[in-house]
Design an enzyme around this catalytic site. Structure first.
Site, PDB file in Angstrom:
ATOM      1  N   SER A 168      19.071  14.600 -62.275  1.00  0.00           N
ATOM      2  CA  SER A 168      19.179  13.148 -62.147  1.00  0.00           C
ATOM      3  C   SER A 168      18.642  12.709 -60.795  1.00  0.00           C
ATOM      4  CB  SER A 168      20.636  12.700 -62.289  1.00  0.00           C
ATOM      5  OG  SER A 168      21.081  12.874 -63.599  1.00  0.00           O
TER       6      SER A 168
ATOM      7  N   ASP B 281      17.952   2.541 -63.717  1.00  0.00           N
ATOM      8  CA  ASP B 281      18.861   3.512 -63.091  1.00  0.00           C
ATOM      9  C   ASP B 281      18.302   4.013 -61.747  1.00  0.00           C
ATOM     10  OD1 ASP B 281      20.819   5.366 -62.594  1.00  0.00           O
ATOM     11  OD2 ASP B 281      20.648   6.417 -64.500  1.00  0.00           O
TER      12      ASP B 281
ATOM     13  N   HIS C 135      23.190   5.994 -60.967  1.00  0.00           N
ATOM     14  CA  HIS C 135      24.415   6.746 -61.257  1.00  0.00           C
ATOM     15  C   HIS C 135      24.642   7.849 -60.230  1.00  0.00           C
ATOM     16  CE1 HIS C 135      21.792   9.537 -63.734  1.00  0.00           C
ATOM     17  NE2 HIS C 135      22.637  10.432 -63.270  1.00  0.00           N
TER      18      HIS C 135
END
Length: 721
Positions: free
Chosen positions: A656, A230, A89
């Site tokens: 992230s 991810d 992402h």
């Protein structure tokens, strides 16, 4: 002092210190680890390294293998050839940037089989922290000398200017890729100057298909158990001397001084885990009234307005592959914090955050008695919040609807300049304005914009905003809707999207051929944009005026809270600067009779599979690999394949892509999410419920090897078995 009292005090201090050693809360500053004794606390939980191994201002350390990826994520270096690992992402905008209907890397994935296939990604940068300096005395000297007051000393314009001045005086002046930044910490009680080394030739190397990288989609976002692969990979290129340089075919992979070795030895419950990265923003020191304000004035507008826009985009993307690719990144970015806001408001109630804040204020008020700098601080904060709450809520809705959801508009300042040029017959100003208008048109009608999709968003958003706010809180163009268009929102929007100068190439060319004052005055997009911006500016100004003195009150409140905790150290709120958080691999129980293991496996991927739901499609090759248990050396001892795992690390947005590192300094995973039950964690950390969701590095390598056939990438890593 009698011996009994002395023993009690020693025991109390010891309890505080030991308690802090077992608490996983805290986004700690690397430069204060020795001063705050946080390294000792980490060693008690399983760290095998020394402080200088993590952060060494005079040498190479783990800090040099971590950096800012793009504009809002973290990435880590996993090979001596500048190979970056981050989240899917985080790389999503770049993957989308390279995607088209003909080359749909979002759907199909991308695997560079050699260096020549790695894709240059204009605009993408990677920032290493080069040096950190304490700038507190410098700022305080400016305040003392009367060059700036305490409030403006915390503002970005002043700090940017000061940072630039310091760079000009430093040994880094003129060196390629150096950027500088001074930011306040602890609400302005401390300041640090950070120098970054910025590389701007970053190329896309590998990305799994979205059916792996986004498996579970919106449904699983912020949820556990999780089975999302991810991750994505990029590579830093530099000139022949290893210095930052713009893209060139002559650039070479960066020879990095530090990279993370990768452990595939496996994980056990209670194993030590630390995360180094760039958490974006937390608000741990808010008062109870400010938390209520956050719920009503920030989260709720985001929930309401983004919900309207997302529904329009969802339908448009489902109807067209072209639109799906165009709006993939916009949808993902908007959806992420739409759902986060829903979860945060729920968690604030479920986890009794308001009660915790009330207790904190009660303790602070007791501590403040007899201390003039702290007495009455909470009450003064509450008074400001009560005054500004309606303005904050109004601005929240206006910003989300008119600045966030609707993209089309007109640059009314350029239009005003053009009008002036026509009235004064100023050919020079007219020509400049024409060139600016042409550029604006190209910027608006870019490859990721669809005029009809945006029209549909506007038709849904404008009436929704009118329901959320009172008539006097709305821009003046709402009066135009009622008078000229008899309340017909669709007719008003169609007038803007069909008849404005910037609506399409035909309209622009016609205007450019013969620009007139009348055409500018009649342009509906210009009138709409002017009205929108005037209301946003008016509301923002009123909000800022109502917030006067709040910065200094926060500075005092946070300083006092820190004094209350001594000798236990405090950490500052996240501000997208490098931090270290430590914890352990750990399961959790979110509610009665529910228990979650600390890891998931590929068995769960097949359990969730639904070919009729785009969020839960499993690629045929991956399914075959799972069914055949073809996991290679990446499987656990029992032959199953891990996917994700939980730790107690304290993280937030910006983390992230951050590396999850074991006690020996080896990479075991990458952080990508938090759990639903603790989405109030940005405001109040809950030791029992707060979990960081991480992608197991073994699943990354498995996908890279078996699905992507990228053994050449694995070969350049250092794998510890």
């Amino acid at each position: 002092m009698n011996l009994t009292v002395k023993k009690c005090l020693i025991a109390a201090v010891a309890a505080l210190t030991i308690g802090s050693a077992h608490a996983d809360e805290g986004m700690w500053l690397l430069q204060l680890m020795k001063q705050q004794n946080s390294i000792d606390m980490m060693k008690k939980q399983g760290l095998k390294l020394e402080a200088d191994d993590l952060y060494n201002p005079n040498g190479v350390s783990l800090k040099d293998a971590v950096g800012i990826f793009g504009g809002g994520c973290t990435g880590e270096i996993i090979s001596p050839e500048g190979l970056i690992l981050t989240n899917h992402h985080c790389g999503y905008a770049s993957i989308q940037q390279h995607s088209s209907v003909e080359h749909d890397y979002l759907t199909d994935g991308f695997w560079a089989m050699n260096r020549s296939e790695e894709l240059p990604t204009p605009g993408l940068k990677f920032r290493f922290v080069h040096r950190i300096e304490d700038a507190t005395d410098l700022v305080n000297q400016k305040i003392k000398a009367g060059e700036v007051d305490e409030v403006h000393a915390m503002t970005r314009p002043f700090l940017r200017k000061l940072a630039k001045e310091q760079l000009e005086k430093s040994d880094l002046k003129g060196k390629p890729g150096i950027e500088e930044e001074i930011l306040p910490y602890y609400a302005g009680n401390k300041y640090y100057l950070v120098y970054y080394k910025v590389y701007s030739d970053v190329r896309m190397v590998a990305a799994p298909p979205s059916s792996v990288g986004k498996f579970g989609g919106e449904t699983d976002n912020w949820m556990w158990p999780r089975h999302t692969g991810d991750f994505s990979m990029f590579r830093i290129y530099a000139d022949k001397n290893g210095e930052p340089a713009e893209y060139s075919a002559d650039n070479v992979p960066l020879k990095t001084p530090k990279y993370l070795p990768i452990s595939i030895k496996g994980l056990q419950e209670n194993d030590y885990a630390m995360i180094m990265g760039f958490p974006g923003s937390t608000s741990r020191y808010l008062t109870e009234s400010e938390v209520k304000e956050r719920m009503a004035a920030q989260n709720q507008p985001m929930i309401d307005m983004r919900g309207v826009r997302l529904e329009v985009l969802r339908n448009a993307m489902a109807a067209s592959d072209k639109t799906r690719i165009q709006y993939a990144n916009k949808f993902a970015g908007s959806s992420n914090y739409w759902k986060n806001s829903i979860g945060m408001n729920k968690a604030i109630v479920d986890n009794n955050v308001l009660g915790a804040k009330a207790e904190q204020e009660k303790n602070f008020n007791e501590f403040a008695k007899g201390k003039p700098e702290y007495e009455g601080v909470v009450e003064k904060i509450d008074a400001i919040v009560e005054k500004r709450l309606p303005l904050n809520r109004q601005f929240g809705y206006l910003r989300e609807a008119l600045s966030g959801a609707i993209e089309f508009g007109s640059p009314y300042i350029i239009m005003d300049n053009m009008k002036q040029a026509l009235e004064e017959k100023n050919d020079s100003l007219l020509q400049v304005s024409k060139e600016q208008l042409e550029k604006i048109f190209k910027d608006v009608h870019n490859k990721d914009y669809d005029h009809e999709v945006d029209r549909a968003v506007a038709k849904a958003i404008l009436p929704a905003l009118a329901k959320a706010l009172q008539p006097d809180e709305l821009p003046d163009f709402y009066q135009t809707i009622q008078t000229k268009f008899k309340g017909d929102y669709n007719a008003y929007v169609d007038d803007i999207y069909d008849n404005s100068i910037l609506s399409n190439r035909e309209n622009l060319d016609k205007f450019m051929k013969k620009p007139t004052v009348k055409a500018i005055e009649k342009d509906p997009a210009t009138a709409y944009s002017r009205s929108k911006l005037e209301k946003l500016v008016e509301t923002s100004k009123a909000y800022q005026e109502a917030s006067a003195d709040l910065a200094l009150l926060h500075k005092a409140y946070i300083r006092g809270l820190g004094e209350m905790k001594q000798p236990v150290p405090s950490y500052p709120d996240a501000n997208f600067t490098i931090r270290l958080t430590y914890g352990n691999v750990k399961p959790y129980s979110p509610r009665d009779a529910v228990y979650y293991k600390y890891y998931t496996t590929t068995d769960g991927i097949l359990e969730k599979e639904n070919p009729e739901d785009s969020e839960f499609v499993v690629p045929a090759k991956l399914k075959e690999l799972i069914l055949n248990k073809d996991f290679g050396r990446y499987a656990m001892a029992d032959g199953t394949m891990p996917v994700c795992f939980l730790t107690t690390n304290d993280i937030t947005g910006g983390n992230s892509g951050s590396p999850v590192i074991n006690g020996e300094g080896q990479l075991i995973g990458t952080a990508f999410d938090g759990n639903w039950e603790s989405l109030s964690g940005d405001i109040n950390f809950d030791d029992n419920k707060q979990r960081c969701i991480n992608l197991d590095i073994r699943y990354v390598l498995f996908i890279l090897d078996k699905l992507g056939n990228c053994k050449h990438l694995i070969d350049e890593m250092t794998i510890v078995e």
